[in-house]
Enzyme design. Structure first.
Site, short mmCIF file in Angstrom:
data_model
loop_
_atom_site.label_atom_id
_atom_site.label_comp_id
_atom_site.label_asym_id
_atom_site.label_seq_id
_atom_site.Cartn_x
_atom_site.Cartn_y
_atom_site.Cartn_z
CG ASN A 161 -1.83 -1.12 1.36
OD1 ASN A 161 -2.29 -1.65 0.36
ND2 ASN A 161 -2.10 -1.55 2.58
CG HIS B 105 5.89 -0.47 5.00
ND1 HIS B 105 5.55 0.87 4.97
CD2 HIS B 105 4.82 -1.11 5.56
CE1 HIS B 105 4.35 1.04 5.49
NE2 HIS B 105 3.88 -0.16 5.86
CG HIS C 185 10.55 3.23 6.17
ND1 HIS C 185 11.64 3.89 6.69
CD2 HIS C 185 11.04 2.18 5.46
CE1 HIS C 185 12.75 3.26 6.32
NE2 HIS C 185 12.41 2.22 5.57
CD GLN D 240 0.59 -4.32 5.88
OE1 GLN D 240 0.11 -4.96 6.81
NE2 GLN D 240 0.00 -3.24 5.39
#
Length: 353
Positions: A156, A169, A167, A171
């Site tokens: 996302n 990233h 930051h 999932q």
């Protein structure tokens, strides 16, 4: 790639993925954390036939912290974070506030880079390949957990999407069931095979798109296109040309080319709305075959499924978002304001010089 597994202060697993084989990862998590307690529960909706994760402990998760308190940046001196070391290439760890946990599955965070101000599109091809290798490794590891039936790697990006940590990233969700969206694809696969005497629906879709006007980007091993019935204003599907069920089955040629194609696609997304516009919010979602038994799908096997990535933005034009209102949220019927052919044309127009 070098992989180093360790534990955080509360017992959660953390894994470093490094480009250099001689990198040593022996930093200790110095935070005084209690062992993580979760309340994740899966409830079945008997009317719709899908499942809902109830996870009340997530109400207390970290929400838009200042940049100098980001929990995904590496630890610096006495500023302690989720990553004990002072630097990293790619790191994966168990989510402190998981939607799924224990018998209900598992949730992990994937930090693409230690650079807080970067994005996936800023990575080098070597670094993006390392992320791909991390996704693949986690898919393999999670698939062996007894509670896991499907592994979903995703990113996302952007506050408009609902991201609470800036930051770069992504999932990984490891579900204890086959997700509703995947189940729909499997049923469509079975129905198409029955209607055509054995033809694979994914192969038919890919063949049609390769011959059409919605191809955005094509390499030797990958092709990106806007689908015929795109749900979102700008939506691109990225497929390997050789059908494989999951990331584990990609051959070396496809793995090598992926960073080139994907990074170019992300950079085009950032140019859709013109210079000076904020970074394009998006969701990037890998679709992989479930690891469970597929008997309920009329003989469809894992090898019938086609690994692919779906990339889309909720921004429909400069300064305007696509909201899921009555028809979409109430009846799951999408209304797209941007014709897929025009979206594909725009994404070709913004190719790198």
């Amino acid at each position: 790639m070098k992989k180093t597994s360790t534990r955080l202060a509360d017992g959660r697993e953390l894994i470093y993925y490094d480009l250099r084989d001689d990198t040593v990862r022996d930093a200790v998590d110095r935070r005084p954390l209690d062992r993580t307690v979760t309340t994740s529960e899966i409830r079945r909706d008997v009317l719709l036939g899908d499942s809902v994760a109830i996870a009340s402990h997530r109400q207390g998760r970290t929400y838009h912290p200042p940049a100098d308190e980001c929990p995904l940046c590496p630890t610096q001196g006495e500023r302690l974070s989720e990553i004990p070391d002072s630097s990293y290439d790619v790191v994966v760890f168990e989510n402190r506030f998981p939607s799924l946990a224990g018998d209900s599955g598992r949730c992990e965070v994937v930090c693409f880079t230690s650079d807080h101000d970067a994005s996936f599109a800023d990575l080098t091809e070597e670094h993006a390949r390392l992320v791909l290798d991390a996704w693949t490794d986690r898919t393999s590891e999670l698939s062996h957990l007894p509670s896991v039936e499907q592994v979903f790697c995703f990113e996302n990006r952007g506050e408009e999407i609902g991201v609470t940590l800036g930051h770069p990233h992504g999932q990984i969700y490891a579900y204890p069931f086959t997700t509703p969206r995947t189940a729909l694809m499997l049923r469509s696969l079975a129905a198409h095979r029955e209607a055509t005497g054995g033809e694979n629906l994914f192969d038919a879709v890919l063949e049609r798109e390769l011959a059409g006007e919605r191809v955005v980007l094509e390499g030797e091993h990958w092709v990106a296109f806007v689908p015929y019935a795109a749900h979102w204003p700008y939506e691109v599907h990225l497929y390997p040309k050789r059908r494989v069920p999951d990331l584990l089955a990609l051959d070396e040629a496809a793995r090598t080319e992926f960073p080139q194609v994907y990074l170019e696609l992300l950079r085009r997304f950032d140019r859709i709305f013109g210079e000076g516009e904020p970074a394009t919010p998006y969701i990037a979602a890998w679709h992989q075959a479930p690891f469970g038994v597929l008997e309920e799908f009329d003989g469809v096997t894992r090898d019938d499924f086609a690994l692919h990535l779906e990339l889309f933005t909720i921004r429909r034009t400069s300064g305007k978002l696509k909201f899921l209102a009555g028809s979409e949220s109430g009846m799951s019927v999408f209304i797209n304001d941007v014709p897929p052919e025009r979206a594909a044309e725009r994404l070709r127009e913004v190719a790198s010089s």
